[in-house]
Design an enzyme around this catalytic site. Structure first.
Site, PDB file in Angstrom:
ATOM      1  CD  GLU A   1      -2.752  -0.540   2.568  1.00  0.00           C
ATOM      2  OE1 GLU A   1      -2.420  -0.014   3.480  1.00  0.00           O
ATOM      3  OE2 GLU A   1      -4.005  -1.235   2.742  1.00  0.00           O
TER       4      GLU A   1
ATOM      5  CD  GLU B   1      -2.907  -5.357   4.899  1.00  0.00           C
ATOM      6  OE1 GLU B   1      -3.640  -4.858   5.336  1.00  0.00           O
ATOM      7  OE2 GLU B   1      -1.862  -5.382   4.590  1.00  0.00           O
TER       8      GLU B   1
END
Ligand code: FCB
Length: 454
Positions: A166, A353
């Site tokens: 990310e 995730e």
């Protein structure tokens, strides 16, 4: 209703080095160690990431717990600040290397696929201090050296490499919000840092592909913006461009997004576009909550910043996780899968995730076990939509729950718990929660029985 996944579908869990390992005295400082040392009051209850899950010392126990959960795969990250005694001269920290080798070997011996990420928000402090972190080309070069060292030292254990987790969450938190040290730098810094991270990613991928043969990819945000009114369309576009497409387009389509470049030009932002794009083998997408986007109201800071055009909000009536204030919208998993299928060439991907943070989770302790049926429900709902997309041809190969053992979660430290396994901070006991038994059956059988959520 039987929700079935393909036999080879991988169910696992994700975590990261800085959130689990502890043993900070056996490595150099990362920005997290430095921030905690100098401003502990920033962290919830003034708790730092040492010992976290104490994985550095207890990795064998952790691997036993992975086996109990019957995980098919597991992701963690290597801390840059544990590999080098000095990240500037690149002198190797042998102690750190043997820790990772032993840990990774144990995971492989447990027959668990190992996904290893190289950067999970944890820059060695000296690189921020000396060079200004990701604003510097020098840090790009040093990252590539770090990646090369990791490939050489650990490739034999790794099934899938990941260059960054990310990146946008990192640059946004470090350069606009007060969530990651150094906290504020501004829009040009955001643009430059993202471009440098992109450069570092491409160089690492290119080197890896020339010299090794496992798979390599990146873990990104992909939150298709939800807009509720026509007048918010442009806001949605800018969100998409600045949050989703900065990385997705260059990494998968091998070109910059045109709207992105245009907006930068309009606001006289400087960017030195990279010219070499290297294909990845897969992409990981983290998904927690949907994003509702509308055009920015009256609030305007001077000068350009992406939030100039949009703001995110949660409309009334939307279901939320009360502990985090995050909206719950499992259907978005399907939208993500469709976006990848239709707009990104149906590249191989996994949901890297997804999970549910719960505050004061010990209140659900009964008969010595956290009774987290809400988490099972949360997972089932999201998987329902993932299975539907897979059935329709989405090239998704797995699902990782965030997280394996309750871990340190940045400034929130241990406030919200996400794990399959609970960690008692007083007794240090690690114990499977009730949901872990559901997850274990799923990892073994690749199906679950649940209602239809449509
Ligand atoms: C994600 C991060 C992860 C964890 C979860 C809750 O954005 O990748 O480290 O903190 O949020």
């Amino acid at each position: 209703m039987k929700i079935q996944f393909p036999w080879e579908f991988s169910f696992g869990a994700a975590t990261s080095g800085p959130q689990t390992e502890g043993a900070s005295d056996k490595k150099v400082e990362s920005i997290w160690d430095y921030w905690y040392r100098t401003q502990p009051e920033v962290f919830h209850n003034q708790v730092g990431n040492n010992p976290a899950c104490n994985t550095y010392y207890e990795y064998m126990q952790d691997v036993e717990l992975m086996k109990e959960c019957r995980l098919n795969s597991f992701r963690t990250s290597i801390q840059w600040s544990r590999i080098f005694k000095d990240p500037l001269t690149l002198s190797i920290n042998e102690d750190g290397v043997s820790f990772y080798r032993n840990y990774f070997k144990a995971i492989k011996e447990a027959n668990i696929d190992l996904y290893v990420n190289l950067f999970h928000f944890d820059l060695p402090f000296v690189l921020e201090d000396e060079y200004g972190g990701w604003l510097s080309d020098k840090v790009v070069d040093l990252y590539v050296e770090f990646a090369k060292a990791c490939f050489q030292l650990f490739d034999e254990f790794v099934d899938k490499w990941i260059t960054f987790n990310e990146p946008i969450a990192f640059t946004r938190s470090a350069y606009f919000y007060n969530d990651i040290y150094p906290c504020h730098k501004g829009t040009q810094a955001y643009v430059t840092a993202n471009n440098n991270i992109l450069k570092a990613h491409m160089l690492a991928v290119s080197f890896y592909k020339k010299n090794y043969c496992k798979e390599i990819g990146i873990v990104l945000d992909l939150l298709p913006p939800i807009i509720c009114s026509k007048e918010d369309q442009y806001a949605g576009l800018v969100y998409d461009v600045f949050i989703n497409k900065i990385f997705l387009d260059p990494c998968i389509k091998h070109e910059y997004n045109k709207d992105y470049l245009e907006i930068l030009k309009k606001h006289e932002m400087d960017i030195q576009p990279i010219t070499e794009f290297h294909p990845i083998d897969f992409v990981g997408i983290n998904y927690y909550q949907p994003v509702y986007v509308r055009k920015q109201g009256d609030y305007r800071e001077s000068g350009f910043y992406p939030w100039y055009y949009f703001e995110t909000y949660i409309p009334e009536g939307v279901r939320i996780n009360e502990y985090r204030g995050w909206a719950i919208e499992p259907r978005v998993v399907y939208d993500i899968a469709k976006t990848i299928q239709n707009e990104y060439g149906n590249i191989k991907w996994y949901l890297s995730e997804n999970g549910m943070g719960v505050e004061n989770e010990e209140k659900f302790l009964k008969d010595g076990m956290i009774q987290d049926d809400y988490r099972t429900e949360f997972i089932k709902e999201h998987l329902y939509y993932l299975a539907k997309a897979v059935e329709e041809g989405s090239n998704c190969f797995g699902y990782h729950l965030w997280t394996f053992i309750d871990c340190f979660s940045w400034k929130n430290t241990f406030k919200n718990r996400y794990g399959l396994v609970s960690l008692n901070l007083q007794t240090r006991e690690k114990k499977l929660k009730k949901n872990a038994f559901f997850y274990r059956d799923l990892a073994v059988n690749k199906f679950f029985i649940g209602p239809s959520y449509v």
